[in-house]
Design a protein around this motif. Structure first.
Motif, PDB file in Angstrom:
ATOM      1  N   PHE A 137       0.831  -1.212   0.000  1.00 52.93           N
ATOM      2  CA  PHE A 137       0.000   0.000   0.000  1.00 52.93           C
ATOM      3  C   PHE A 137       0.862   1.258   0.000  1.00 52.93           C
ATOM      4  O   PHE A 137       2.043   1.222   0.353  1.00 52.93           O
ATOM      5  CB  PHE A 137      -0.926   0.014   1.228  1.00 52.93           C
ATOM      6  CG  PHE A 137      -0.179   0.065   2.544  1.00 52.93           C
ATOM      7  CD1 PHE A 137       0.229  -1.108   3.162  1.00 52.93           C
ATOM      8  CD2 PHE A 137       0.127   1.274   3.157  1.00 52.93           C
ATOM      9  CE1 PHE A 137       0.923  -1.076   4.381  1.00 52.93           C
ATOM     10  CE2 PHE A 137       0.815   1.311   4.366  1.00 52.93           C
ATOM     11  CZ  PHE A 137       1.212   0.140   4.976  1.00 52.93           C
ATOM     12  N   ASP A 138       0.240   2.329  -0.433  1.00 55.92           N
ATOM     13  CA  ASP A 138       0.788   3.681  -0.251  1.00 55.92           C
ATOM     14  C   ASP A 138      -0.248   4.440   0.556  1.00 55.92           C
ATOM     15  O   ASP A 138      -1.440   4.126   0.489  1.00 55.92           O
ATOM     16  CB  ASP A 138       0.954   4.409  -1.595  1.00 55.92           C
ATOM     17  CG  ASP A 138       2.298   4.113  -2.252  1.00 55.92           C
ATOM     18  OD1 ASP A 138       3.030   3.249  -1.734  1.00 55.92           O
ATOM     19  OD2 ASP A 138       2.603   4.740  -3.292  1.00 55.92           O
ATOM     20  N   LEU A 139       0.205   5.440   1.294  1.00 60.21           N
ATOM     21  CA  LEU A 139      -0.739   6.337   1.946  1.00 60.21           C
ATOM     22  C   LEU A 139      -0.568   7.720   1.320  1.00 60.21           C
ATOM     23  O   LEU A 139       0.563   8.240   1.247  1.00 60.21           O
ATOM     24  CB  LEU A 139      -0.475   6.410   3.462  1.00 60.21           C
ATOM     25  CG  LEU A 139      -1.353   7.400   4.239  1.00 60.21           C
ATOM     26  CD1 LEU A 139      -2.836   7.070   4.121  1.00 60.21           C
ATOM     27  CD2 LEU A 139      -0.941   7.418   5.726  1.00 60.21           C
TER      28      LEU A 139
ATOM     29  N   ILE B 230      -0.428  13.742  -1.904  1.00 55.02           N
ATOM     30  CA  ILE B 230       0.957  13.314  -2.100  1.00 55.02           C
ATOM     31  C   ILE B 230       1.227  12.038  -1.306  1.00 55.02           C
ATOM     32  O   ILE B 230       0.684  11.855  -0.210  1.00 55.02           O
ATOM     33  CB  ILE B 230       1.917  14.464  -1.706  1.00 55.02           C
ATOM     34  CG1 ILE B 230       3.361  14.133  -1.980  1.00 55.02           C
ATOM     35  CG2 ILE B 230       1.763  14.878  -0.295  1.00 55.02           C
ATOM     36  CD1 ILE B 230       4.305  15.289  -1.696  1.00 55.02           C
ATOM     37  N   GLU B 231       2.085  11.176  -1.890  1.00 55.35           N
ATOM     38  CA  GLU B 231       2.432   9.930  -1.198  1.00 55.35           C
ATOM     39  C   GLU B 231       3.305  10.235   0.010  1.00 55.35           C
ATOM     40  O   GLU B 231       4.328  10.891  -0.118  1.00 55.35           O
ATOM     41  CB  GLU B 231       3.212   9.019  -2.167  1.00 55.35           C
ATOM     42  CG  GLU B 231       3.683   7.739  -1.506  1.00 55.35           C
ATOM     43  CD  GLU B 231       4.953   7.167  -2.140  1.00 55.35           C
ATOM     44  OE1 GLU B 231       5.069   7.115  -3.372  1.00 55.35           O
ATOM     45  OE2 GLU B 231       5.848   6.775  -1.360  1.00 55.35           O
ATOM     46  N   ILE B 232       2.883   9.753   1.170  1.00 61.72           N
ATOM     47  CA  ILE B 232       3.732   9.944   2.358  1.00 61.72           C
ATOM     48  C   ILE B 232       4.266   8.620   2.911  1.00 61.72           C
ATOM     49  O   ILE B 232       5.136   8.616   3.762  1.00 61.72           O
ATOM     50  CB  ILE B 232       2.997  10.723   3.492  1.00 61.72           C
ATOM     51  CG1 ILE B 232       1.715  10.001   3.924  1.00 61.72           C
ATOM     52  CG2 ILE B 232       2.704  12.157   3.083  1.00 61.72           C
ATOM     53  CD1 ILE B 232       1.215  10.446   5.295  1.00 61.72           C
ATOM     54  N   THR B 233       3.730   7.512   2.402  1.00 60.56           N
ATOM     55  CA  THR B 233       4.147   6.195   2.914  1.00 60.56           C
ATOM     56  C   THR B 233       4.095   5.137   1.830  1.00 60.56           C
ATOM     57  O   THR B 233       3.184   5.149   1.002  1.00 60.56           O
ATOM     58  CB  THR B 233       3.155   5.700   4.002  1.00 60.56           C
ATOM     59  OG1 THR B 233       3.168   6.595   5.082  1.00 60.56           O
ATOM     60  CG2 THR B 233       3.505   4.321   4.509  1.00 60.56           C
ATOM     61  N   THR B 234       5.064   4.218   1.883  1.00 61.09           N
ATOM     62  CA  THR B 234       4.923   2.968   1.140  1.00 61.09           C
ATOM     63  C   THR B 234       5.120   1.835   2.135  1.00 61.09           C
ATOM     64  O   THR B 234       6.045   1.887   2.950  1.00 61.09           O
ATOM     65  CB  THR B 234       5.963   2.878   0.002  1.00 61.09           C
ATOM     66  OG1 THR B 234       5.579   3.791  -1.027  1.00 61.09           O
ATOM     67  CG2 THR B 234       6.012   1.475  -0.599  1.00 61.09           C
ATOM     68  N   GLY B 235       4.262   0.855   2.067  1.00 61.50           N
ATOM     69  CA  GLY B 235       4.405  -0.279   2.982  1.00 61.50           C
ATOM     70  C   GLY B 235       3.972  -1.568   2.325  1.00 61.50           C
ATOM     71  O   GLY B 235       3.382  -1.555   1.241  1.00 61.50           O
TER      72      GLY B 235
HETATM   73 MG    MG Z   1       6.949   4.844  -2.389  1.00 60.52          MG
END
Ligand code: MG
Ligand code: 4AD
Length: 461
Positions: free
Chosen positions: A376-378, A383-388
């Protein structure tokens, strides 16, 4: 110390016949020994003598009276001096803006003063005289000085109250983050920045000469937080520098930023990770509310969550051009956030189930559809603040996924070792706090959210 010694010596020789004076006089006659009051506290000292220290923001001079605005981290205060005290008046005339001074004076209520109180100066000591300023602290308008020039003189730029606020908010945000991890019994680990092999395929890496060999600056603590779980730690978080040799001169990219990463054992589904991240972010925002720094809306759980496939369908309906079906462009991120905000009144949106094509080899794939990753991305305000992701912890599958991505298996040998001797299933994510701060405070660029930004051309100060 030397000052005190000299005074002591002078007093001794002047008062040969008066033994009683010395030490007592020294303590009372100079501000060295007087406790400093912060400007915010001055109102509690009406009619009392206090000592304040700070930067001289402004001096307004008239022939008979001088107004000096002193600033410390808690605020500003108007200080006055009349020409009756000639030597003091003269001394103040020589002080330049942004000099650092120590003032002893009497606190008076004064309705006409901006804060309702003012300080009648009795004594002033220049602690550091400022030269002509290269940039102004009080600007006529916000665009008076260009961003590069402000960044060249960042230590003067951050004397502005709105810039100070950025870093106070950051501090609160981080306290909130730590409160959450402490409550949930996460272990904080520190991971090296020098690596023998790049840690994030796809992200550009800095090479550094490392004695007789080449090292790479860490693009993520990814491998090491996974190693810690293979070591049985179960829940870890990292706060540390992350380096990306991205030649992109955008408002969202730095070549060095701060990574907030966490990784947990015994999770199988991304909703377990999403739940953790939601709670952590709520804790961060609540802390800012507790510290009363800005008006803030606390996000409600659960945050809206949609799959990448759904997101692409929605964007298609909105006639937004899609370049890749496995990732979102900045424009798509912006538009999707707008749509979600309108529909769900929420500033966050989790985007899940990215196609393998756009994700690193270590992301776990769904058993029922190997083309999709449990990732997932948050997005926050566009704007993207996280990738997990849930990670692939079975070595044979991990190796196969690395081969699929045409990775050099030899350079990953060390990483693969972590999975050979028992490794719990696990997952985690990485956040960019600069991006959160930038969006939270509506800053124009991520550089404003960084004390000393590093980008394609900037290596100083
Ligand atoms: Mg990313
Ligand atoms: O999306 P990224 O590259 O993901 C990782 O590093 C993975 N190891 C995370 C994981 O656990 N799977 O970076 C994580 C976050 C991004 O979402 C973004 O907020 C921030 O780091 N980030 C940057 N911030 C500033 N400048 C850059 N160049 C950034 N690149 C990523």
């Amino acid at each position: 110390m030397l000052n005190l010694l000299n005074q002591y010596k002078n007093n001794k020789s002047n008062n040969k016949n008066n033994q009683k004076t010395s030490i007592k006089t020294i303590k009372n006659n100079h501000n060295i020994k007087m406790k400093r009051t912060q400007i915010k506290q001055i109102k509690e000292h009406i009619s009392k003598q206090i000592c304040i220290k700070g930067f001289v923001q402004k001096i307004r001079g008239q022939s008979k009276i001088k107004f000096l605005i002193l600033r410390d981290i808690t605020g500003t205060i108007q200080c006055i001096c009349t020409s009756k005290d000639e030597s003091l008046f003269e001394q103040i005339s020589k002080i330049t803006p942004e000099s650092v001074v120590s003032i002893i004076g009497l606190v008076k209520e004064e309705k006409q003063a901006p804060s309702g109180v003012e300080l009648k100066i009795e004594k002033i000591e220049i602690l550091s005289l400022s030269e002509d300023l290269p940039i102004q602290v009080i600007e006529k308008n916000k665009t008076e000085t260009t961003l590069p020039k402000r960044l060249d003189y960042r230590w003067i730029d951050i004397r502005k109250t709105d810039k100070l606020k950025i870093f106070q908010v950051w501090t609160s945000l981080e306290i909130g983050m730590r409160k959450y991890f402490e409550k949930e019994k996460f272990m904080q680990i520190y991971t090296p920045s020098f690596m023998s092999t790049p840690s994030e395929s796809g992200a550009e890496v800095f090479e550094v000469k490392y004695f007789e060999t080449t090292a790479y600056l860490s693009q993520s603590p990814q491998f090491y937080k996974q190693m810690a779980l293979a070591g049985g730690f179960e829940k870890v978080f990292v706060v540390g520098p992350v380096f990306r040799a991205e030649k992109s001169n955008t408002t969202r990219h730095l070549t060095q930023f701060t990574g907030w990463d966490f990784e947990v054992s015994y999770v199988d589904e991304i909703k377990e990770l999403i739940d953790i991240e939601e709670d952590m972010i709520i804790s961060c925002f609540k802390q800012i509310e507790i510290d009363k720094l800005i008006d803030i809306k606390i996000p409600q759980k659960p945050f809206p969550t949609i799959t990448m496939k759904q997101a692409k369908e929605i964007l298609k309906l909105e006639k937004i051009k899609s370049e890749k079906d496995y990732d979102l462009s900045p424009e798509e991120e912006r538009k999707l956030s707008q749509i979600i905000e309108k529909k769900f009144k929420h500033e966050f949106v989790f985007l899940t189930d990215f196609p393998t094509q756009g994700r690193p080899f270590y992301h776990k794939r769904y058993d029922e559809d190997k083309t999709l990753t449990k990732s997932f991305d948050l997005l926050y305000k566009g704007i993207e603040i996280t990738t997990g992701a849930i990670r692939e912890h079975k070595l044979e599958i991990l190796k196969k996924q690395a081969i699929d991505k045409e990775m050099d298996l030899e350079s990953l040998e060390q990483y693969f070792e972590f999975f050979k001797y028992g490794c719990p299933p696990h997952g985690g994510c990485g956040l960019g706090p600069e991006r959160i701060i930038m969006k939270l405070l509506d800053l124009e660029t991520i550089k404003e959210a960084t004390l000393l930004p590093r980008d394609v051309t900037r290596l100083t100060p």
